[in-house]
Enzyme design. Structure first.
Site, short mmCIF file in Angstrom:
data_model
loop_
_atom_site.label_atom_id
_atom_site.label_comp_id
_atom_site.label_asym_id
_atom_site.label_seq_id
_atom_site.Cartn_x
_atom_site.Cartn_y
_atom_site.Cartn_z
N TYR A 11 0.76 -1.17 -0.10
CA TYR A 11 0.04 0.00 0.02
C TYR A 11 0.88 1.17 0.07
CZ TYR A 11 -4.27 2.76 0.63
OH TYR A 11 -5.36 3.63 0.46
N LYS A 36 -2.76 8.61 2.89
CA LYS A 36 -4.12 8.46 3.79
C LYS A 36 -3.78 8.97 5.17
CE LYS A 36 -7.07 6.59 0.82
NZ LYS A 36 -7.97 7.23 0.32
P1 NAD Z 1 -13.01 3.61 -7.46
O1 NAD Z 1 -11.96 3.12 -8.57
O2 NAD Z 1 -14.34 2.94 -7.73
O3 NAD Z 1 -12.87 4.99 -7.28
C1 NAD Z 1 -11.74 5.75 -7.45
C2 NAD Z 1 -12.14 7.20 -7.89
O4 NAD Z 1 -11.17 7.85 -7.87
C3 NAD Z 1 -12.49 6.97 -9.50
O5 NAD Z 1 -13.70 7.35 -9.50
C4 NAD Z 1 -11.47 7.83 -10.05
O6 NAD Z 1 -12.20 8.29 -11.24
C5 NAD Z 1 -11.42 8.92 -8.97
N1 NAD Z 1 -9.79 9.45 -9.18
C6 NAD Z 1 -8.73 8.90 -9.32
N2 NAD Z 1 -7.79 10.16 -9.78
C7 NAD Z 1 -8.56 11.12 -9.85
C8 NAD Z 1 -8.36 12.45 -10.37
N3 NAD Z 1 -7.17 13.02 -10.72
N4 NAD Z 1 -9.59 13.33 -10.27
C9 NAD Z 1 -10.71 13.04 -10.06
N5 NAD Z 1 -10.87 11.70 -9.49
C10 NAD Z 1 -9.99 10.83 -9.56
O7 NAD Z 1 -12.27 2.71 -6.02
P2 NAD Z 1 -12.99 2.80 -4.64
O8 NAD Z 1 -12.24 1.73 -4.08
O9 NAD Z 1 -14.54 3.05 -4.59
O10 NAD Z 1 -12.07 4.13 -4.02
C11 NAD Z 1 -12.93 5.35 -3.51
C12 NAD Z 1 -12.29 5.59 -2.25
O11 NAD Z 1 -12.30 4.58 -1.23
C13 NAD Z 1 -10.89 5.93 -2.37
O12 NAD Z 1 -10.33 7.05 -1.47
C14 NAD Z 1 -10.08 4.67 -1.76
O13 NAD Z 1 -8.74 5.11 -1.24
C15 NAD Z 1 -10.94 4.16 -0.53
N6 NAD Z 1 -10.99 3.08 0.00
C16 NAD Z 1 -11.10 2.15 -0.98
C17 NAD Z 1 -10.79 0.85 -0.22
C18 NAD Z 1 -11.06 -0.75 -1.28
O14 NAD Z 1 -10.50 -1.63 -0.94
N7 NAD Z 1 -11.73 -0.55 -2.38
C19 NAD Z 1 -10.90 0.54 1.01
C20 NAD Z 1 -10.91 1.73 1.85
C21 NAD Z 1 -11.07 2.91 1.29
O1 0WE Z 2 -6.94 3.06 -1.62
C1 0WE Z 2 -6.93 1.95 -2.18
C2 0WE Z 2 -6.65 1.84 -3.81
C3 0WE Z 2 -6.38 3.21 -4.28
C4 0WE Z 2 -5.42 3.14 -5.55
C5 0WE Z 2 -5.61 2.19 -6.52
C6 0WE Z 2 -4.77 2.12 -7.62
C7 0WE Z 2 -5.00 0.89 -8.50
C8 0WE Z 2 -4.52 1.38 -9.90
C9 0WE Z 2 -4.80 3.96 -5.96
N1 0WE Z 2 -4.02 4.13 -6.99
C10 0WE Z 2 -4.11 3.34 -7.88
N2 0WE Z 2 -3.46 3.44 -8.92
C11 0WE Z 2 -3.42 2.48 -9.97
O2 0WE Z 2 -2.94 2.52 -11.12
N3 0WE Z 2 -7.48 0.77 -1.43
C12 0WE Z 2 -7.67 0.86 -0.01
C13 0WE Z 2 -7.55 -0.71 -2.09
C14 0WE Z 2 -6.03 -1.14 -1.86
O3 0WE Z 2 -5.12 -1.08 -2.83
C15 0WE Z 2 -4.15 -1.77 -2.18
C16 0WE Z 2 -4.52 -2.52 -1.00
C17 0WE Z 2 -5.71 -2.03 -0.61
C18 0WE Z 2 -6.82 -2.58 0.25
C19 0WE Z 2 -2.64 -1.85 -2.63
C20 0WE Z 2 -1.82 -2.57 -2.07
C21 0WE Z 2 -2.19 -3.29 -0.91
C22 0WE Z 2 -3.68 -3.27 -0.55
#
Ligand code: NAD
Ligand code: 0WE
Length: 258
Positions: A158, A165
Site C-alpha cells: 500500500y 491516507k
Molecule cells: P474506484 O476506482 O471506484 O474510485 C476511485 C475514484 O478515484 C475513481 O472514480 C477515479 O476516477 C477517481 N480518481 C482518481 N484520480 C482522480 C483525479 N485525478 N481526479 C478525480 N478523480 C480521480 O475505487 P474505490 O475503491 O471506490 O475508491 C474510493 C475511495 O475509497 C478511495 O479514496 C479509496 O482509497 C477508498 N478506499 C477503498 C477501499 C477498497 O478496498 N476498495 C478501502 C478503503 C478505502
Molecule cells: O485506496 C485503495 C486503492 C487506491 C488506488 C488504487 C490504484 C490501482 C490503479 C490508488 N492508486 C491506484 N493506481 C493505479 O494505477 N485501497 C484501499 C484498495 C487497496 O489498494 C491496495 C491495497 C488495498 C486494500 C494496494 C496494495 C495493498 C492493499
C-alpha cells in the site's frame, strides 16, 4: 416520503462505476432524500457516471480532475448555480502511480510521492475550501472522505498510498478545526477492502479479501452498502456532534492484534 436528508444537496466525487464506494454512498444519500450532483474524472468514465446519476435523478454531472484548479472552480460555480449552496461533500478519490504500489516504499520517487499526496490528500483541502462558502450559506454542512487502515499500520504494497491516507486523515482533523465554527463537520470512513475498480487491479487482492474475512470479528468482508449507510449517518444530523473523526467500517478487522 420522510428521509434523513430531505431538502439536502450533496456533491459526490469518485464514482467510476456501480462498484465504486462513492456509488454505494450515493445510493444511501439518495435513498434518504438528498439531491445529488456527480463528477467524473475523465471522458472515459463520463457515460458510466451519467447513467448512474440519472438512475437517482441527479440534475448535475460535471467533469472534475482534482489535479486541476480550474476544473474545481468551474465545478463549484455550477453546483452553486444549480443548488444555491451545498450541504454535503463526499470525497472518494485516490491515486498513486502503479509502480509505487508494487515494490518497497523505500523506492518511492519524488514525483510518485507528490502525485499520491496531490490527488489523494490535498484534493480534500482544495475541495473543502471551495465548498465552505456554499455550506456556510446553508448554515453548515458535512464533508466525508474515504480512507484505509494502511494510513496507520503497514499494509504491504500500500506504500505511498498509506502515507497519503495518513495525510488525508490529518487533514480531516485540521479541516474539522477550521470549519467547526461555521458548523461544517469533517469526518472519514476507514473501509475494509472492497472489490472495486481501484482495488481489483492490485495483485493478490483476492487473497487479501480472504485473509481479512478469516480474521475480522464478523468473519466476512465489508459490504459496500455498509459503508454507504455509515456515510449516510455521518452526513446526517444523527452525527451532528461528531467531527474530525474516522470511523472504521471493516467488520472489526482493525481491532485485532493477532
Ligand atoms: P474506484 O476506482 O471506484 O474510485 C476511485 C475514484 O478515484 C475513481 O472514480 C477515479 O476516477 C477517481 N480518481 C482518481 N484520480 C482522480 C483525479 N485525478 N481526479 C478525480 N478523480 C480521480 O475505487 P474505490 O475503491 O471506490 O475508491 C474510493 C475511495 O475509497 C478511495 O479514496 C479509496 O482509497 C477508498 N478506499 C477503498 C477501499 C477498497 O478496498 N476498495 C478501502 C478503503 C478505502
Ligand atoms: O485506496 C485503495 C486503492 C487506491 C488506488 C488504487 C490504484 C490501482 C490503479 C490508488 N492508486 C491506484 N493506481 C493505479 O494505477 N485501497 C484501499 C484498495 C487497496 O489498494 C491496495 C491495497 C488495498 C486494500 C494496494 C496494495 C495493498 C492493499
Amino acid at each position: 416520503m420522510s428521509g434523513l436528508l430531505e431538502e439536502k444537496t450533496a456533491l459526490v466525487l469518485g464514482v467510476a462505476n456501480k462498484r465504486s464506494i462513492a456509488w454505494s454512498i450515493s445510493q444511501a444519500l439518495a435513498g434518504a432524500g438528498a439531491t445529488l450532483a456527480f463528477t467524473y474524472q475523465s471522458e472515459r468514465l463520463e457515460q458510466n457516471v451519467r447513467e448512474l446519476a440519472s438512475s437517482v435523478r441527479s440534475p448535475l454531472v460535471l467533469p472534475c480532475d482534482v489535479s486541476k484548479d480550474d476544473e474545481m472552480d468551474r465545478l463549484f460555480s455550477a453546483v452553486d448555480k444549480e443548488f444555491n449552496g451545498l450541504d454535503i461533500l463526499v470525497h472518494c478519490v485516490a491515486f498513486a502511480q502503479r509502480p509505487d504500489l508494487e515494490g518497497e516504499y523505500l523506492a518511492t520517487s519524488r514525483e510518485g510521492f507528490r502525485i499520491a499526496q496531490d490527488i489523494s490528500a490535498f484534493s480534500l483541502v482544495a475541495l473543502a475550501r471551495r465548498a465552505a462558502p456554499l455550506m456556510t450559506r446553508r448554515g453548515g454542512g458535512s464533508i466525508l472522505a474515504l480512507t484505509y487502515l494502511g494510513s496507520e499500520r503497514v499494509i504491504p504494497k500500500y506504500n505511498v498510498m498509506g502515507v497519503a491516507k495518513a495525510s488525508l486523515e490529518a487533514s480531516i482533523r485540521y479541516l474539522a478545526n477550521d470549519l467547526g465554527q461555521r458548523k461544517i463537520r469533517v469526518n472519514g470512513i476507514s473501509a475494509g477492502p472492497i472489490s472495486t475498480l481501484a482495488a481489483r487491479g492490485i495483485p493478490g487482492f483476492t487473497k487479501m479479501l480472504e485473509h481479512v474475512r478469516g480474521k475480522a470479528p464478523l468473519r466476512r468482508n465489508t459490504d459496500p452498502a455498509e459503508v454507504g449507510d455509515a456515510g449516510l449517518f455521518l452526513c446526517s444530523a444523527m452525527a451532528r456532534g461528531i467531527t474530525g473523526e474516522v470511523i472504521f467500517v471493516d467488520c472489526g478487522y482493525h481491532i485485532m492484534g493477532m
